[in-house]
Write an enzyme that holds these catalytic residues in place. Structure first.
Site, PDB file in Angstrom:
ATOM      1  N   ASP A  71       0.853  -1.195   0.000  1.00 35.25           N
ATOM      2  CA  ASP A  71       0.000   0.000   0.000  1.00 35.25           C
ATOM      3  C   ASP A  71       0.883   1.236   0.000  1.00 35.25           C
ATOM      4  O   ASP A  71       1.741   1.392   0.878  1.00 35.25           O
ATOM      5  CB  ASP A  71      -0.925   0.027   1.220  1.00 35.25           C
ATOM      6  CG  ASP A  71      -2.181   0.868   0.973  1.00 35.25           C
ATOM      7  OD1 ASP A  71      -2.034   2.009   0.490  1.00 35.25           O
ATOM      8  OD2 ASP A  71      -3.291   0.378   1.231  1.00 35.25           O
ATOM      9  N   LEU A  80     -11.820   5.894   7.854  1.00 32.67           N
ATOM     10  CA  LEU A  80     -12.074   5.348   9.182  1.00 32.67           C
ATOM     11  C   LEU A  80     -13.451   4.725   9.324  1.00 32.67           C
ATOM     12  O   LEU A  80     -13.694   3.966  10.264  1.00 32.67           O
ATOM     13  CB  LEU A  80     -11.892   6.443  10.236  1.00 32.67           C
ATOM     14  CG  LEU A  80     -10.518   7.135  10.232  1.00 32.67           C
ATOM     15  CD1 LEU A  80     -10.441   8.165  11.340  1.00 32.67           C
ATOM     16  CD2 LEU A  80      -9.387   6.123  10.356  1.00 32.67           C
ATOM     17  N   GLN A  81     -14.356   4.995   8.405  1.00 33.66           N
ATOM     18  CA  GLN A  81     -15.704   4.415   8.441  1.00 33.66           C
ATOM     19  C   GLN A  81     -15.688   2.911   8.223  1.00 33.66           C
ATOM     20  O   GLN A  81     -16.608   2.209   8.617  1.00 33.66           O
ATOM     21  CB  GLN A  81     -16.571   5.130   7.383  1.00 33.66           C
ATOM     22  CG  GLN A  81     -17.863   4.465   7.002  1.00 33.66           C
ATOM     23  CD  GLN A  81     -17.770   3.751   5.650  1.00 33.66           C
ATOM     24  OE1 GLN A  81     -16.697   3.649   5.056  1.00 33.66           O
ATOM     25  NE2 GLN A  81     -18.900   3.279   5.176  1.00 33.66           N
ATOM     26  N   LYS A  95      -0.480   4.071   5.220  1.00 34.28           N
ATOM     27  CA  LYS A  95      -1.397   2.987   5.577  1.00 34.28           C
ATOM     28  C   LYS A  95      -0.645   1.725   5.944  1.00 34.28           C
ATOM     29  O   LYS A  95      -1.029   1.002   6.872  1.00 34.28           O
ATOM     30  CB  LYS A  95      -2.361   2.701   4.421  1.00 34.28           C
ATOM     31  CG  LYS A  95      -3.513   3.657   4.294  1.00 34.28           C
ATOM     32  CD  LYS A  95      -4.510   3.159   3.256  1.00 34.28           C
ATOM     33  CE  LYS A  95      -5.694   4.110   3.145  1.00 34.28           C
ATOM     34  NZ  LYS A  95      -6.678   3.636   2.148  1.00 34.28           N
ATOM     35  N   CYS A 207     -15.594   2.222  -4.908  1.00 38.48           N
ATOM     36  CA  CYS A 207     -16.221   2.524  -3.623  1.00 38.48           C
ATOM     37  C   CYS A 207     -16.217   4.021  -3.357  1.00 38.48           C
ATOM     38  O   CYS A 207     -17.135   4.551  -2.734  1.00 38.48           O
ATOM     39  CB  CYS A 207     -15.499   1.786  -2.498  1.00 38.48           C
ATOM     40  SG  CYS A 207     -15.703   0.001  -2.537  1.00 38.48           S
ATOM     41  N   CYS A 358     -18.183  16.384 -12.077  1.00 36.35           N
ATOM     42  CA  CYS A 358     -18.607  15.255 -11.240  1.00 36.35           C
ATOM     43  C   CYS A 358     -17.754  15.298  -9.974  1.00 36.35           C
ATOM     44  O   CYS A 358     -17.385  16.385  -9.518  1.00 36.35           O
ATOM     45  CB  CYS A 358     -18.471  13.934 -11.990  1.00 36.35           C
ATOM     46  SG  CYS A 358     -16.773  13.528 -12.482  1.00 36.35           S
TER      47      CYS A 358
END
Length: 400
Positions: A71, A80-81, A95, A207, A358
């Protein structure tokens, strides 16, 4: 069909290891031999994000002796969610380093190797070499094809997971698995048997664009670790040739067979996977080449429009839920899907220039191509989208 154990057992377990892993040791199918195999295993996890977080924590807790983490990113507040391996104090940190600290807090007996460079065709084989298997929880097709092809060339299994909103998928890919315990050959499959070709650019949101229920990561990540443990120890029936699909809203699991593609090409080397998958379509890239403005350019245009010196319509092609989080002043919401269906084309003013945006610029570039094809020759889009706007123009606004 069960497969032979992937890893040879370590010579012994220490007294501390016996105490730590006692609940494994009293399972007959695992026992001392299985735990010794876990101790001797070297597992690489690509991504310390939503799926990598629970996977790394449970692999460490299970006693996998060596864990590699790939990473190059840093921890952000929006992670953090769902990325439970990181905490508030880790925001802004690597990370990989943050994940290492959490792993060692859970199990200091694990050796953690960090690979903080961006994974690509030039370094994948070097990074993967020496690991027994790879777990991949990334959310883009280019990396998935890269991981698949590198695993094929090295002859190692690939445990894959995917999440989006309320749905998750898990499977095991191994192009040429070993002969089964009864001496019969095991049919191997790879990621390209599930996806022979990447979907068209923009067809499958990440995501970051579509969102994900945070707890879904735990459900899918834990299944991925279960598959890794089964492969390492040689117990159970791995998901080789089977795609497991989880629907959190229906709380249902279903299974789809994955069969070898008879027309599949032999993998002989790594390629440029960004080019292979395409971040945006060729039409979108062509449309955006001479028709992209920056966030600060848009701010100047909006100020001129306020003074009556310019006239244009600013169209936000995101989804309503995104528009509620943050919007650019004066923007009109018209989701991308309405342009793809052609419904929105008749609603655009013929006497005003159209400016699109967007979240980051990918979706607006796709819509720009549609408008160019429909005769809106002077249409432009905002490179970087609303993220660039918040970063460069209104930093006090929310980002996501």
């Amino acid at each position: 069909m069960s497969l032979p154990p992937l890893v040879e057992p370590a010579a012994e377990l220490s007294v501390a290891e016996v105490r730590r892993y006692s609940r494994h040791l009293i399972i007959p199918d695992v026992a001392m031999a299985g735990q010794k195999r876990l101790k001797n295993a070297k597992v690489l996890v690509v991504g310390a994000g939503g799926l990598g977080s629970p996977a790394l924590l449970y692999l460490a807790a299970a006693g996998v002796g060596t864990l590699g983490i790939v990473d190059f990113d840093v921890v952000e507040e929006s992670n953090l969610q769902r990325q439970v391996i990181h905490g508030v104090s880790d925001v802004g940190r690597s990370k990989a380093a943050s994940a290492r600290d959490s792993i060692l807090e859970i199990n200091p007996l694990v050796e953690v190797r960090l690979h903080t460079e961006r994974l690509d065709s030039s370094n994948a084989l070097g990074i993967f070499a020496g690991y027994d298997l790879v777990l991949d929880g990334t959310d883009n097709f280019a990396t998935r094809y890269l991981v698949n092809d590198a695993c094929i060339l090295l002859g190692i299994p690939y445990v894959w997971g995917s999440i989006y909103r309320f749905e998750g998928q898990v499977s095991v890919f191994w192009a040429v698995p070993p002969v089964g315990p009864d001496g019969t050959a095991v049919q191997g499959v790879q990621y390209r048997d599930l996806y022979p070709e990447p979907p068209p650019p923009g067809m499958v949101p990440s995501c970051a664009e579509g969102g994900v229920l945070g707890v879904l990561c735990a459900a899918i990540g834990s299944v991925m670790v279960t598959e890794a443990i089964k492969l390492i120890t040689g117990i159970g029936d791995p998901l080789l040739g089977r795609l497991l699909i989880f629907d959190a809203l229906e709380m249902s699991w279903r299974e789809v067979r994955v069969r070898k593609d008879p027309a599949g090409e032999t993998i002989t080397g790594l390629i440029d996977y960004d080019e292979f998958c395409g971040a945006i379509s060729t039409d979108a890239a062509d449309a955006a080449r001479e028709s992209t403005i920056g966030a600060r350019d848009l701010a100047v245009m909006l100020a001129a429009r306020e003074r009556g010196e310019d006239d244009f319509v600013l169209i936000d092609v995101r989804e309503p839920a995104e528009f509620e989080i943050v919007s650019i002043p004066g923007a009109v919401l018209v989701p991308k899907g309405r342009f793809e269906s052609g419904e929105a084309l008749g609603e655009l003013p013929a006497d005003k220039r159209v400016v699109l945006h967007c979240k980051s610029g990918a979706r607006s570039a796709e819509v720009l191509a549609i408008l160019k094809g429909a005769g809106f020759a002077d249409a432009v889009h905002v490179g970087g989208g609303v993220l660039a706007w918040v970063s460069q123009v209104e930093p006090d606004k929310a980002s996501y």
